[in-house]
Motif scaffolding. Sequence first.
Motif, PDB file in Angstrom:
ATOM      1  N   SER A 167      -5.248   2.040  -0.199  1.00 45.01           N
ATOM      2  CA  SER A 167      -6.251   1.458   0.689  1.00 45.01           C
ATOM      3  C   SER A 167      -7.531   1.196  -0.090  1.00 45.01           C
ATOM      4  N   GLY A 168      -7.786  -0.087  -0.375  1.00 51.54           N
ATOM      5  CA  GLY A 168      -8.935  -0.483  -1.196  1.00 51.54           C
ATOM      6  C   GLY A 168      -8.448  -1.102  -2.499  1.00 51.54           C
ATOM      7  N   GLY A 169      -8.644  -2.393  -2.665  1.00 55.32           N
ATOM      8  CA  GLY A 169      -8.165  -3.103  -3.859  1.00 55.32           C
ATOM      9  C   GLY A 169      -9.290  -3.478  -4.788  1.00 55.32           C
ATOM     10  N   GLY A 170     -10.213  -2.562  -5.028  1.00 57.86           N
ATOM     11  CA  GLY A 170     -11.236  -2.751  -6.061  1.00 57.86           C
ATOM     12  C   GLY A 170     -10.626  -2.388  -7.408  1.00 57.86           C
ATOM     13  N   PRO A 171     -11.443  -2.304  -8.466  1.00 61.97           N
ATOM     14  CA  PRO A 171     -10.887  -1.973  -9.781  1.00 61.97           C
ATOM     15  C   PRO A 171     -10.072  -0.674  -9.792  1.00 61.97           C
ATOM     16  N   ILE A 172     -10.593   0.366  -9.150  1.00 62.10           N
ATOM     17  CA  ILE A 172      -9.870   1.641  -9.175  1.00 62.10           C
ATOM     18  C   ILE A 172      -8.566   1.522  -8.365  1.00 62.10           C
ATOM     19  N   GLY A 173      -8.639   0.899  -7.188  1.00 68.14           N
ATOM     20  CA  GLY A 173      -7.447   0.728  -6.358  1.00 68.14           C
ATOM     21  C   GLY A 173      -6.355  -0.052  -7.082  1.00 68.14           C
ATOM     22  N   ILE A 189      -0.817  -2.710  -1.123  1.00 70.41           N
ATOM     23  CA  ILE A 189      -2.283  -2.595  -1.184  1.00 70.41           C
ATOM     24  C   ILE A 189      -2.861  -3.065   0.149  1.00 70.41           C
ATOM     25  N   SER A 190      -3.829  -2.323   0.657  1.00 71.03           N
ATOM     26  CA  SER A 190      -4.567  -2.740   1.846  1.00 71.03           C
ATOM     27  C   SER A 190      -5.977  -3.097   1.409  1.00 71.03           C
ATOM     28  N   GLU A 191      -6.401  -4.324   1.708  1.00 73.32           N
ATOM     29  CA  GLU A 191      -7.722  -4.797   1.238  1.00 73.32           C
ATOM     30  C   GLU A 191      -8.248  -5.822   2.248  1.00 73.32           C
ATOM     31  N   VAL A 192      -9.555  -5.808   2.469  1.00 66.31           N
ATOM     32  CA  VAL A 192     -10.151  -6.704   3.473  1.00 66.31           C
ATOM     33  C   VAL A 192     -10.864  -7.924   2.878  1.00 66.31           C
ATOM     34  N   LEU A 195     -11.142 -12.621  -1.456  1.00 66.48           N
ATOM     35  CA  LEU A 195     -11.061 -12.919  -2.893  1.00 66.48           C
ATOM     36  C   LEU A 195     -10.255 -11.848  -3.623  1.00 66.48           C
ATOM     37  N   ARG A 196     -10.470 -10.606  -3.213  1.00 64.52           N
ATOM     38  CA  ARG A 196      -9.756  -9.498  -3.859  1.00 64.52           C
ATOM     39  C   ARG A 196      -8.287  -9.489  -3.441  1.00 64.52           C
ATOM     40  N   ILE A 197      -8.008  -9.908  -2.203  1.00 65.02           N
ATOM     41  CA  ILE A 197      -6.610 -10.019  -1.752  1.00 65.02           C
ATOM     42  C   ILE A 197      -5.890 -11.022  -2.646  1.00 65.02           C
ATOM     43  N   GLU A 233      -6.706   6.828  -0.729  1.00 67.00           N
ATOM     44  CA  GLU A 233      -7.909   6.320  -0.070  1.00 67.00           C
ATOM     45  C   GLU A 233      -8.911   5.950  -1.169  1.00 67.00           C
ATOM     46  N   VAL A 234      -9.028   4.656  -1.440  1.00 64.97           N
ATOM     47  CA  VAL A 234      -9.847   4.185  -2.556  1.00 64.97           C
ATOM     48  C   VAL A 234     -10.903   3.190  -2.076  1.00 64.97           C
ATOM     49  N   ALA A 235     -11.094   3.114  -0.749  1.00 63.33           N
ATOM     50  CA  ALA A 235     -12.065   2.162  -0.205  1.00 63.33           C
ATOM     51  C   ALA A 235     -13.410   2.836   0.055  1.00 63.33           C
ATOM     52  N   GLY A 236     -13.365   4.083   0.505  1.00 62.66           N
ATOM     53  CA  GLY A 236     -14.611   4.810   0.740  1.00 62.66           C
ATOM     54  C   GLY A 236     -15.310   4.432   2.028  1.00 62.66           C
ATOM     55  N   VAL A 237     -14.560   3.942   3.019  1.00 61.65           N
ATOM     56  CA  VAL A 237     -15.167   3.625   4.324  1.00 61.65           C
ATOM     57  C   VAL A 237     -14.378   4.320   5.443  1.00 61.65           C
ATOM     58  N   GLN A 238     -15.056   4.546   6.563  1.00 60.86           N
ATOM     59  CA  GLN A 238     -14.437   5.286   7.672  1.00 60.86           C
ATOM     60  C   GLN A 238     -13.142   4.625   8.163  1.00 60.86           C
ATOM     61  N   LEU A 256      -7.435  11.611  -1.840  1.00 61.04           N
ATOM     62  CA  LEU A 256      -8.796  11.142  -1.625  1.00 61.04           C
ATOM     63  C   LEU A 256      -9.420  10.818  -2.977  1.00 61.04           C
ATOM     64  N   VAL A 257      -9.490   9.521  -3.279  1.00 58.53           N
ATOM     65  CA  VAL A 257     -10.051   9.070  -4.550  1.00 58.53           C
ATOM     66  C   VAL A 257     -11.524   8.695  -4.357  1.00 58.53           C
ATOM     67  N   ALA A 258     -11.826   8.040  -3.252  1.00 63.62           N
ATOM     68  CA  ALA A 258     -13.193   7.597  -2.981  1.00 63.62           C
ATOM     69  C   ALA A 258     -14.120   8.805  -2.870  1.00 63.62           C
ATOM     70  N   ILE A 259     -15.366   8.580  -3.242  1.00 56.71           N
ATOM     71  CA  ILE A 259     -16.355   9.665  -3.216  1.00 56.71           C
ATOM     72  C   ILE A 259     -17.213   9.498  -1.960  1.00 56.71           C
ATOM     73  N   TYR A 260     -17.171  10.495  -1.100  1.00 55.56           N
ATOM     74  CA  TYR A 260     -17.978  10.479   0.127  1.00 55.56           C
ATOM     75  C   TYR A 260     -19.182  11.399  -0.056  1.00 55.56           C
ATOM     76  N   GLY A 280      -7.592  16.341  -2.970  1.00 59.85           N
ATOM     77  CA  GLY A 280      -8.793  15.850  -3.646  1.00 59.85           C
ATOM     78  C   GLY A 280      -8.455  15.518  -5.090  1.00 59.85           C
ATOM     79  N   ALA A 281      -9.123  14.515  -5.652  1.00 57.90           N
ATOM     80  CA  ALA A 281      -8.875  14.163  -7.053  1.00 57.90           C
ATOM     81  C   ALA A 281     -10.189  13.756  -7.691  1.00 57.90           C
ATOM     82  N   ARG A 282     -10.520  14.436  -8.771  1.00 56.01           N
ATOM     83  CA  ARG A 282     -11.798  14.147  -9.444  1.00 56.01           C
ATOM     84  C   ARG A 282     -11.562  13.899 -10.930  1.00 56.01           C
ATOM     85  N   VAL A 283     -12.055  12.830 -11.393  1.00 57.13           N
ATOM     86  CA  VAL A 283     -11.852  12.326 -12.768  1.00 57.13           C
ATOM     87  C   VAL A 283     -10.439  12.558 -13.306  1.00 57.13           C
ATOM     88  N   TYR A 284     -10.314  13.235 -14.440  1.00 61.34           N
ATOM     89  CA  TYR A 284      -9.057  13.233 -15.192  1.00 61.34           C
ATOM     90  C   TYR A 284      -8.995  14.435 -16.116  1.00 61.34           C
TER      91      TYR A 284
HETATM   92  N1  LIG Z   1     -12.304  10.513  -7.780  1.00 64.17           N
HETATM   93  C1  LIG Z   1     -12.930  10.093  -8.866  1.00 64.17           C
HETATM   94  O1  LIG Z   1     -13.082  10.804  -9.842  1.00 64.17           O
HETATM   95  C2  LIG Z   1     -13.452   8.703  -8.891  1.00 64.17           C
HETATM   96  C3  LIG Z   1     -13.647   8.038 -10.114  1.00 64.17           C
HETATM   97  C4  LIG Z   1     -14.089   6.710 -10.087  1.00 64.17           C
HETATM   98  C5  LIG Z   1     -14.351   6.097  -8.872  1.00 64.17           C
HETATM   99  N2  LIG Z   1     -14.192   6.795  -7.711  1.00 64.17           N
HETATM  100  C6  LIG Z   1     -14.429   6.189  -6.382  1.00 64.17           C
HETATM  101  O2  LIG Z   1     -13.355   5.336  -6.064  1.00 64.17           O
HETATM  102  C7  LIG Z   1     -13.775   4.395  -5.093  1.00 64.17           C
HETATM  103  C8  LIG Z   1     -13.308   3.006  -5.484  1.00 64.17           C
HETATM  104  O3  LIG Z   1     -13.948   2.551  -6.647  1.00 64.17           O
HETATM  105  P1  LIG Z   1     -14.026   0.981  -6.960  1.00 64.17           P
HETATM  106  O4  LIG Z   1     -14.867   0.830  -8.171  1.00 64.17           O
HETATM  107  O5  LIG Z   1     -12.667   0.387  -6.956  1.00 64.17           O
HETATM  108  O6  LIG Z   1     -14.874   0.532  -5.668  1.00 64.17           O
HETATM  109  P2  LIG Z   1     -14.995  -0.849  -4.908  1.00 64.17           P
HETATM  110  O7  LIG Z   1     -16.093  -0.669  -3.923  1.00 64.17           O
HETATM  111  O8  LIG Z   1     -15.073  -1.979  -5.884  1.00 64.17           O
HETATM  112  O9  LIG Z   1     -13.611  -1.019  -4.100  1.00 64.17           O
HETATM  113  C9  LIG Z   1     -13.411  -0.638  -2.793  1.00 64.17           C
HETATM  114  C10 LIG Z   1     -12.574  -1.724  -2.113  1.00 64.17           C
HETATM  115  O10 LIG Z   1     -12.253  -1.321  -0.779  1.00 64.17           O
HETATM  116  C11 LIG Z   1     -12.241  -2.486   0.024  1.00 64.17           C
HETATM  117  N3  LIG Z   1     -12.333  -2.110   1.442  1.00 64.17           N
HETATM  118  C12 LIG Z   1     -13.444  -1.971   2.220  1.00 64.17           C
HETATM  119  N4  LIG Z   1     -13.102  -1.639   3.476  1.00 64.17           N
HETATM  120  C13 LIG Z   1     -11.758  -1.546   3.508  1.00 64.17           C
HETATM  121  C14 LIG Z   1     -10.816  -1.218   4.513  1.00 64.17           C
HETATM  122  N5  LIG Z   1     -11.196  -0.919   5.766  1.00 64.17           N
HETATM  123  N6  LIG Z   1      -9.508  -1.215   4.183  1.00 64.17           N
HETATM  124  C15 LIG Z   1      -9.099  -1.534   2.931  1.00 64.17           C
HETATM  125  N7  LIG Z   1      -9.944  -1.838   1.919  1.00 64.17           N
HETATM  126  C16 LIG Z   1     -11.251  -1.852   2.212  1.00 64.17           C
HETATM  127  C17 LIG Z   1     -13.426  -3.283  -0.490  1.00 64.17           C
HETATM  128  O11 LIG Z   1     -13.318  -4.639  -0.113  1.00 64.17           O
HETATM  129  C18 LIG Z   1     -13.306  -3.063  -1.992  1.00 64.17           C
HETATM  130  O12 LIG Z   1     -12.552  -4.077  -2.624  1.00 64.17           O
HETATM  131  C19 LIG Z   1     -15.297   4.557  -5.010  1.00 64.17           C
HETATM  132  O13 LIG Z   1     -15.600   5.335  -3.867  1.00 64.17           O
HETATM  133  C20 LIG Z   1     -15.636   5.313  -6.266  1.00 64.17           C
HETATM  134  O14 LIG Z   1     -16.822   6.062  -6.120  1.00 64.17           O
HETATM  135  C21 LIG Z   1     -13.738   8.066  -7.703  1.00 64.17           C
END
Ligand SMILES: NC(=O)c1ccc[n+]([C@@H]2O[C@H](COP(=O)([O-])OP(=O)(O)OC[C@H]3O[C@@H](n4cnc5c(N)ncnc54)[C@H](O)[C@@H]3O)[C@@H](O)[C@H]2O)c1
Length: 337
Positions: A167-173, A189-192, A195-197, A233-238, A256-260, A280-284
């Motif tokens: 969930s979340g197709g940013g660079p990390i996703g 992949i779930s992404e909203v 352009l990223r889709i 969970e890589v989107a970081g939104v509710q 849980l990858v996203a940081i809340y 929970g997962a933090r860095v590497y």
């Molecule tokens: N755990 C760790 O150690 C660690 C390391 C690096 C990054 N992170 C975290 O990972 C997260 C992702 O990083 P990133 O650089 O890819 O961020 P990003 O903001 O570029 O990507 C998040 C993606 O989620 C999408 N999104 C938003 N709402 C959505 C929804 N409802 N459903 C699906 N997708 C949705 C956005 O469009 C965006 O493409 C961040 O929270 C970042 O802080 C954690």
Amino acid sequence: MKASLYEGNKTFSVVEKEKEAPKAGDVRVKVAYCGVCGTDVHIYHGMMDQRVSIPETIGHEMSGIIDAVGEGVTEFKVGDKITVRPLDNRLEEASDKGYSHIAKKLKFIGIDSPGAMQQYWNVPAFTLHKLQETTDLKLAALIEPLSVACHDVRMGQLKAGETAVVSGGGPIGLLVAMVAKSKGANVIISEVNELRIKMAEEMGFEVVNPAKTDLVEYVDKKTNGALADVVFEVAGVQASLDITTEVVGIRGRIVLVAIYGEAKPVNLFKFFWKELRLIGARVYEKEDYEESIRLITENNYPFETIITDTKPLEQIQELFESIDTNPNGMKFLVDCQ
Ligand SMILES: NC(=O)c1ccc[n+]([C@@H]2O[C@H](COP(=O)([O-])OP(=O)(O)OC[C@H]3O[C@@H](n4cnc5c(N)ncnc54)[C@H](O)[C@@H]3O)[C@@H](O)[C@H]2O)c1
Ligand SMILES: [Zn+2]
């Protein structure tokens, strides 16, 4: 040599300074490329001014070549291609139970101490990982974020044949999706963001827009009712957090990858009902870096496509400004030479 400095208030300068001889136990690296992390963008936006000692060189997603070695460094030599695992765990304590990557007094190099967005960078030799002769130095700037993905997938114990929802197709996703694919999982992949889709589809991924398609129904159909084995969970939104407990099946794992930054509600009933696990997962850790280096060197996945722009060190200000305005942007690199 040239070095960039974050000066506060969305401003970088590029200064000329003397190369420093590496101290005992350190090496001097000729930095090839340094990627811009989400954290670097937070720093640029002034959200971490309490933590960064301004003016400071930032950056931690790098590749380079050893230029000089300090006294006592025997494992590395001038000319070695390397990357840095930017975790300074010298203050590790017994209470950290050997988990040095999340030690209480852990310092993150490139945030808490000078980083890689400069021509030459002095770092402790214990942070280094040797690359192969054939490792591409540009792709190697992705090793750090890819190691995050390797760690996430390892923590989720994802196996071949399982279904993974990212969930979340940013660079990390996208990197999590690639590592999940490398394990033989079926990846959705779930992404909203349209352009990223499109980008994720062009990389060959199956992508669902949960704002348009019922993701749970979609995954339910694909898996004959079993739903996902692992959700990242890589989107970081509710909205994304809410869907994790719905789209995951019996005994499923949520990573849980996203940081809340603050507490969020989750549907705990689903944890009882389906015997779910939240991880929970933090860095590497070291082994995640080793896997990441192998994946980048083999280069069997569309890593190159994630790099949307590269600018020379002198244009670091323009680069950061463009991150705020470029809707097609994914991973931006600084060419440090
Ligand atoms: N755990 C760790 O150690 C660690 C390391 C690096 C990054 N992170 C975290 O990972 C997260 C992702 O990083 P990133 O650089 O890819 O961020 P990003 O903001 O570029 O990507 C998040 C993606 O989620 C999408 N999104 C938003 N709402 C959505 C929804 N409802 N459903 C699906 N997708 C949705 C956005 O469009 C965006 O493409 C961040 O929270 C970042 O802080 C954690
Ligand atoms: Zn990073």
